[in-house]
Design a protein around this motif. Sequence first.
Motif, PDB file in Angstrom:
ATOM      1  N   ILE A 161       0.849  -1.189   0.000  1.00  0.00           N
ATOM      2  CA  ILE A 161       0.000   0.000   0.000  1.00  0.00           C
ATOM      3  C   ILE A 161       0.884   1.238   0.000  1.00  0.00           C
ATOM      4  O   ILE A 161       1.701   1.432   0.885  1.00  0.00           O
ATOM      5  N   GLU A 162       0.720   2.050  -1.036  1.00  0.00           N
ATOM      6  CA  GLU A 162       1.491   3.292  -1.128  1.00  0.00           C
ATOM      7  C   GLU A 162       0.798   4.421  -0.381  1.00  0.00           C
ATOM      8  O   GLU A 162       1.424   5.209   0.310  1.00  0.00           O
ATOM      9  N   ARG A 163      -0.539   4.494  -0.547  1.00  0.00           N
ATOM     10  CA  ARG A 163      -1.280   5.544   0.158  1.00  0.00           C
ATOM     11  C   ARG A 163      -2.744   5.151   0.309  1.00  0.00           C
ATOM     12  O   ARG A 163      -3.252   4.306  -0.421  1.00  0.00           O
ATOM     13  N   ALA A 164      -3.387   5.802   1.272  1.00  0.00           N
ATOM     14  CA  ALA A 164      -4.821   5.630   1.508  1.00  0.00           C
ATOM     15  C   ALA A 164      -5.427   7.025   1.569  1.00  0.00           C
ATOM     16  O   ALA A 164      -4.904   7.908   2.243  1.00  0.00           O
ATOM     17  N   GLU A 165      -6.519   7.204   0.838  1.00  0.00           N
ATOM     18  CA  GLU A 165      -7.170   8.511   0.776  1.00  0.00           C
ATOM     19  C   GLU A 165      -8.644   8.358   1.139  1.00  0.00           C
ATOM     20  O   GLU A 165      -9.276   7.388   0.735  1.00  0.00           O
ATOM     21  N   ALA A 166      -9.167   9.333   1.863  1.00  0.00           N
ATOM     22  CA  ALA A 166     -10.593   9.372   2.172  1.00  0.00           C
ATOM     23  C   ALA A 166     -11.210  10.416   1.258  1.00  0.00           C
ATOM     24  O   ALA A 166     -10.956  11.606   1.406  1.00  0.00           O
ATOM     25  N   THR A 167     -12.030   9.966   0.288  1.00  0.00           N
ATOM     26  CA  THR A 167     -12.490  10.891  -0.764  1.00  0.00           C
ATOM     27  C   THR A 167     -13.993  10.949  -1.006  1.00  0.00           C
ATOM     28  O   THR A 167     -14.351  11.248  -2.141  1.00  0.00           O
ATOM     29  N   PRO A 168     -15.012  10.744  -0.272  1.00  0.00           N
ATOM     30  CA  PRO A 168     -15.075  10.305   1.113  1.00  0.00           C
ATOM     31  C   PRO A 168     -14.895   8.809   1.278  1.00  0.00           C
ATOM     32  O   PRO A 168     -14.645   8.346   2.382  1.00  0.00           O
ATOM     33  N   ASP A 169     -15.049   8.007   0.192  1.00  0.00           N
ATOM     34  CA  ASP A 169     -14.755   6.579   0.313  1.00  0.00           C
ATOM     35  C   ASP A 169     -13.254   6.411   0.474  1.00  0.00           C
ATOM     36  O   ASP A 169     -12.464   7.245   0.038  1.00  0.00           O
ATOM     37  N   THR A 170     -12.850   5.327   1.092  1.00  0.00           N
ATOM     38  CA  THR A 170     -11.423   5.070   1.274  1.00  0.00           C
ATOM     39  C   THR A 170     -10.874   4.421   0.014  1.00  0.00           C
ATOM     40  O   THR A 170     -11.342   3.365  -0.410  1.00  0.00           O
ATOM     41  N   VAL A 171      -9.876   5.060  -0.580  1.00  0.00           N
ATOM     42  CA  VAL A 171      -9.239   4.558  -1.793  1.00  0.00           C
ATOM     43  C   VAL A 171      -7.809   4.177  -1.449  1.00  0.00           C
ATOM     44  O   VAL A 171      -7.032   5.002  -0.959  1.00  0.00           O
ATOM     45  N   LEU A 172      -7.467   2.898  -1.680  1.00  0.00           N
ATOM     46  CA  LEU A 172      -6.099   2.424  -1.463  1.00  0.00           C
ATOM     47  C   LEU A 172      -5.386   2.399  -2.801  1.00  0.00           C
ATOM     48  O   LEU A 172      -5.915   1.865  -3.778  1.00  0.00           O
ATOM     49  N   THR A 173      -4.191   2.950  -2.834  1.00  0.00           N
ATOM     50  CA  THR A 173      -3.365   2.903  -4.031  1.00  0.00           C
ATOM     51  C   THR A 173      -2.139   2.073  -3.712  1.00  0.00           C
ATOM     52  O   THR A 173      -1.428   2.357  -2.737  1.00  0.00           O
ATOM     53  N   LEU A 174      -1.914   1.033  -4.504  1.00  0.00           N
ATOM     54  CA  LEU A 174      -0.749   0.185  -4.305  1.00  0.00           C
ATOM     55  C   LEU A 174       0.452   0.762  -5.041  1.00  0.00           C
ATOM     56  O   LEU A 174       0.309   1.665  -5.880  1.00  0.00           O
ATOM     57  N   VAL A 175       1.631   0.234  -4.754  1.00  0.00           N
ATOM     58  CA  VAL A 175       2.847   0.755  -5.363  1.00  0.00           C
ATOM     59  C   VAL A 175       2.862   0.605  -6.879  1.00  0.00           C
ATOM     60  O   VAL A 175       3.537   1.362  -7.573  1.00  0.00           O
ATOM     61  N   ASP A 176       2.088  -0.336  -7.422  1.00  0.00           N
ATOM     62  CA  ASP A 176       2.041  -0.508  -8.883  1.00  0.00           C
ATOM     63  C   ASP A 176       0.941   0.327  -9.536  1.00  0.00           C
ATOM     64  O   ASP A 176       0.711   0.237 -10.731  1.00  0.00           O
TER      65      ASP A 176
ATOM     66  N   THR B 230      -2.342   0.160  -8.815  1.00  0.00           N
ATOM     67  CA  THR B 230      -3.655  -0.456  -8.662  1.00  0.00           C
ATOM     68  C   THR B 230      -4.413   0.250  -7.547  1.00  0.00           C
ATOM     69  O   THR B 230      -3.845   0.561  -6.507  1.00  0.00           O
ATOM     70  N   LYS B 231      -5.711   0.500  -7.789  1.00  0.00           N
ATOM     71  CA  LYS B 231      -6.526   1.179  -6.776  1.00  0.00           C
ATOM     72  C   LYS B 231      -7.678   0.286  -6.362  1.00  0.00           C
ATOM     73  O   LYS B 231      -8.253  -0.421  -7.179  1.00  0.00           O
ATOM     74  N   PHE B 232      -7.989   0.325  -5.059  1.00  0.00           N
ATOM     75  CA  PHE B 232      -9.122  -0.393  -4.493  1.00  0.00           C
ATOM     76  C   PHE B 232      -9.927   0.581  -3.657  1.00  0.00           C
ATOM     77  O   PHE B 232      -9.359   1.345  -2.876  1.00  0.00           O
ATOM     78  N   VAL B 233     -11.255   0.552  -3.818  1.00  0.00           N
ATOM     79  CA  VAL B 233     -12.145   1.330  -2.957  1.00  0.00           C
ATOM     80  C   VAL B 233     -12.673   0.353  -1.916  1.00  0.00           C
ATOM     81  O   VAL B 233     -13.233  -0.690  -2.264  1.00  0.00           O
ATOM     82  N   VAL B 234     -12.455   0.673  -0.643  1.00  0.00           N
ATOM     83  CA  VAL B 234     -12.814  -0.253   0.435  1.00  0.00           C
ATOM     84  C   VAL B 234     -13.737   0.418   1.440  1.00  0.00           C
ATOM     85  O   VAL B 234     -13.821   1.649   1.516  1.00  0.00           O
ATOM     86  N   GLU B 235     -14.450  -0.416   2.205  1.00  0.00           N
ATOM     87  CA  GLU B 235     -15.398   0.074   3.206  1.00  0.00           C
ATOM     88  C   GLU B 235     -14.714   0.616   4.455  1.00  0.00           C
ATOM     89  O   GLU B 235     -15.236   1.500   5.114  1.00  0.00           O
ATOM     90  N   GLU B 236     -13.555   0.071   4.806  1.00  0.00           N
ATOM     91  CA  GLU B 236     -12.875   0.433   6.056  1.00  0.00           C
ATOM     92  C   GLU B 236     -12.387   1.885   6.017  1.00  0.00           C
ATOM     93  O   GLU B 236     -11.982   2.386   4.965  1.00  0.00           O
ATOM     94  N   SER B 237     -12.401   2.516   7.182  1.00  0.00           N
ATOM     95  CA  SER B 237     -11.862   3.874   7.290  1.00  0.00           C
ATOM     96  C   SER B 237     -10.332   3.801   7.312  1.00  0.00           C
ATOM     97  O   SER B 237      -9.746   2.731   7.542  1.00  0.00           O
ATOM     98  N   ILE B 238      -9.728   4.937   7.124  1.00  0.00           N
ATOM     99  CA  ILE B 238      -8.261   4.985   7.179  1.00  0.00           C
ATOM    100  C   ILE B 238      -7.770   4.583   8.568  1.00  0.00           C
ATOM    101  O   ILE B 238      -6.790   3.849   8.696  1.00  0.00           O
ATOM    102  N   ASP B 239      -8.471   5.019   9.611  1.00  0.00           N
ATOM    103  CA  ASP B 239      -8.077   4.642  10.979  1.00  0.00           C
ATOM    104  C   ASP B 239      -8.137   3.127  11.172  1.00  0.00           C
ATOM    105  O   ASP B 239      -7.243   2.541  11.797  1.00  0.00           O
ATOM    106  N   GLU B 240      -9.181   2.471  10.639  1.00  0.00           N
ATOM    107  CA  GLU B 240      -9.292   1.012  10.734  1.00  0.00           C
ATOM    108  C   GLU B 240      -8.135   0.333   9.992  1.00  0.00           C
ATOM    109  O   GLU B 240      -7.566  -0.647  10.483  1.00  0.00           O
TER     110      GLU B 240
END
Length: 89
Positions: free
Chosen positions: A19-34, A36-46
């Motif tokens: 995981i390179e970064r996590a953004e709250a946009t308001p959904d949580t978007v994870l960006t991997l080092v390659d 790839t992006k995933f939108v997940v239910e968990e908050s950044i704190d979780e």
Amino acid sequence: MILVTRLNGPALALNADLIERAEATPDTVLTLVDGTKFVVEESIDELIERMRMHRAAVLAYASEIERGTGQPPQSGPRLRVIPGSEERS
């Protein structure tokens, strides 16, 4: 690996080290080092807490291996030592 839930439902086991970064946009978007992006239910704190617990479990298990007990911690990921995989000189 940490478990996250994609926004559309299915669970996903994700290598936390990628995981390179996590953004709250308001959904949580994870960006991997390659990229790839995933939108997940968990908050950044979780996510931070899950990554913390994952790394703590890895370190605890490594400590057990060094002490010779080799018993995995009661919670967290299960790892195994592959004989002959020690660093060779």
